[in-house]
Motif scaffolding. Sequence first.
Motif, PDB file in Angstrom:
ATOM      1  N   TRP A  11     -16.791  -2.262   4.063  1.00 55.19           N
ATOM      2  CA  TRP A  11     -18.093  -2.063   3.425  1.00 55.19           C
ATOM      3  C   TRP A  11     -19.183  -1.890   4.473  1.00 55.19           C
ATOM      4  CZ3 TRP A  11     -19.582   0.131  -0.535  1.00 55.19           C
ATOM      5  CH2 TRP A  11     -20.740  -0.182  -1.263  1.00 55.19           C
ATOM      6  N   PHE A 157     -10.360  -1.583   0.243  1.00 51.80           N
ATOM      7  CA  PHE A 157     -10.563  -2.985  -0.114  1.00 51.80           C
ATOM      8  C   PHE A 157      -9.295  -3.654  -0.636  1.00 51.80           C
ATOM      9  CE2 PHE A 157     -14.549  -0.648  -0.950  1.00 51.80           C
ATOM     10  CZ  PHE A 157     -15.316  -1.203   0.062  1.00 51.80           C
ATOM     11  N   SER A 160      -8.451  -7.054   0.873  1.00 48.69           N
ATOM     12  CA  SER A 160      -9.532  -8.043   0.887  1.00 48.69           C
ATOM     13  C   SER A 160      -9.049  -9.371   0.319  1.00 48.69           C
ATOM     14  CB  SER A 160     -10.712  -7.527   0.060  1.00 48.69           C
ATOM     15  OG  SER A 160     -11.652  -8.554  -0.170  1.00 48.69           O
ATOM     16  N   TRP A 162     -10.575 -12.230  -0.376  1.00 51.91           N
ATOM     17  CA  TRP A 162     -11.393 -12.873  -1.399  1.00 51.91           C
ATOM     18  C   TRP A 162     -11.317 -12.117  -2.725  1.00 51.91           C
ATOM     19  CZ3 TRP A 162     -15.483 -11.235  -4.362  1.00 51.91           C
ATOM     20  CH2 TRP A 162     -16.166 -10.087  -3.969  1.00 51.91           C
ATOM     21  N   ARG A 163     -11.158 -10.793  -2.681  1.00 52.62           N
ATOM     22  CA  ARG A 163     -10.989 -10.038  -3.928  1.00 52.62           C
ATOM     23  C   ARG A 163      -9.633 -10.347  -4.563  1.00 52.62           C
ATOM     24  NH1 ARG A 163     -14.107  -6.573  -0.769  1.00 52.62           N
ATOM     25  NH2 ARG A 163     -15.975  -5.785  -1.845  1.00 52.62           N
ATOM     26  N   SER A 166     -10.225 -13.937  -6.071  1.00 48.51           N
ATOM     27  CA  SER A 166     -11.244 -14.119  -7.110  1.00 48.51           C
ATOM     28  C   SER A 166     -11.189 -13.065  -8.205  1.00 48.51           C
ATOM     29  CB  SER A 166     -12.640 -14.118  -6.471  1.00 48.51           C
ATOM     30  OG  SER A 166     -12.757 -15.155  -5.521  1.00 48.51           O
ATOM     31  N   TRP A 170     -15.507 -11.897 -10.156  1.00 45.43           N
ATOM     32  CA  TRP A 170     -16.471 -12.143  -9.102  1.00 45.43           C
ATOM     33  C   TRP A 170     -16.829 -10.887  -8.305  1.00 45.43           C
ATOM     34  CZ3 TRP A 170     -19.207 -16.545  -8.409  1.00 45.43           C
ATOM     35  CH2 TRP A 170     -18.801 -17.651  -9.175  1.00 45.43           C
ATOM     36  N   ASP A 171     -15.986  -9.867  -8.358  1.00 48.45           N
ATOM     37  CA  ASP A 171     -16.293  -8.654  -7.591  1.00 48.45           C
ATOM     38  C   ASP A 171     -17.157  -7.680  -8.380  1.00 48.45           C
ATOM     39  OD1 ASP A 171     -16.360  -6.731  -5.608  1.00 48.45           O
ATOM     40  OD2 ASP A 171     -14.389  -5.929  -6.078  1.00 48.45           O
ATOM     41  N   LEU A 219     -10.038  -5.045 -11.579  1.00 46.10           N
ATOM     42  CA  LEU A 219      -9.800  -4.344 -10.313  1.00 46.10           C
ATOM     43  C   LEU A 219      -8.413  -3.730 -10.299  1.00 46.10           C
ATOM     44  CD1 LEU A 219     -11.234  -6.863  -7.669  1.00 46.10           C
ATOM     45  CD2 LEU A 219     -12.382  -4.909  -8.729  1.00 46.10           C
TER      46      LEU A 219
END
Length: 295
Positions: A11, A157, A160, A162-163, A166, A170-171, A219
Amino acid sequence: MRIGLLGTGPWARMAHAPALSEHPEVDFAGVWGRRPEAAGELAELHGTRSYDDADALFADVDAVAVALPPAVQAALAVRAARAGCHLLLDKPLAPTVAQARSVVEAVREAEVASVVFFTTRFQPEAEAWIAEQAARPGWFTGRAQWLGSVFAGDSPFADSPWRQESGALWDVGPHALSVLLPVLGDVRRVTAAARGPRDTVHLVLDHDGGASSTVTLSLTAPPAAAGVAVELRGEAGVTLLPESAQGAVPALMRAVDALSAAAREGRPHSCDATFGLRVTEILASADLALNGEAG
């Protein structure tokens, strides 16, 4: 405004660094990253310097833009604010309400400006549409779908952590809330929450304005099914969020403009850290509901 960048991931490379280096009224003063070699590479690519010490960067700039995982962002944002830096933050503001609140408290105590980059809010077509709908009374219901395929194909991504942990709530949940809240009002209650395939979640929200909304987030949608849609129905009829002709870089440049104006005028932006905290509180309530706990 001299501004530094925290972060060197996809990002930061795709959006933040190009936006800061191309902005005509910004001095892109430096890059700090958790991997010094990556910070050096990104800084060299954009003709700026790299920093091994984040606090040294804070001392040299007026503001910082953050492109880091939420938990890392929250801690560094507090340090940067206490050092007197204005903050251009990413969503979600933090992974917990307590961490998000610590950012807000640091911003208030240091009297610095803050803007959270909810991409849609800084796209001209969407910004105008949201303002127009917010001025219209009588909304009955809203529907938001934010469906991505982040973990399919060659998405930058996909790795990722954290993705992966979560998920969509959260994304992309922050994006949906950033559009619905200014039109339908704050969320009084997460009425229902249910899980769908993989990381997909469905929410029913009760808003202060009297309307209800449904939100579907993922996602892990099939690529052919991915996309964004927001529909509002009320006394004015039916209206849809328009598509944007601009990508993330121009939107981020507009967010930089918003931060500059907030710092210069001393007036909070509608997408400041306080708004980011409220979004975090709603996401946390939805998370509790999804896990069968009282919010």
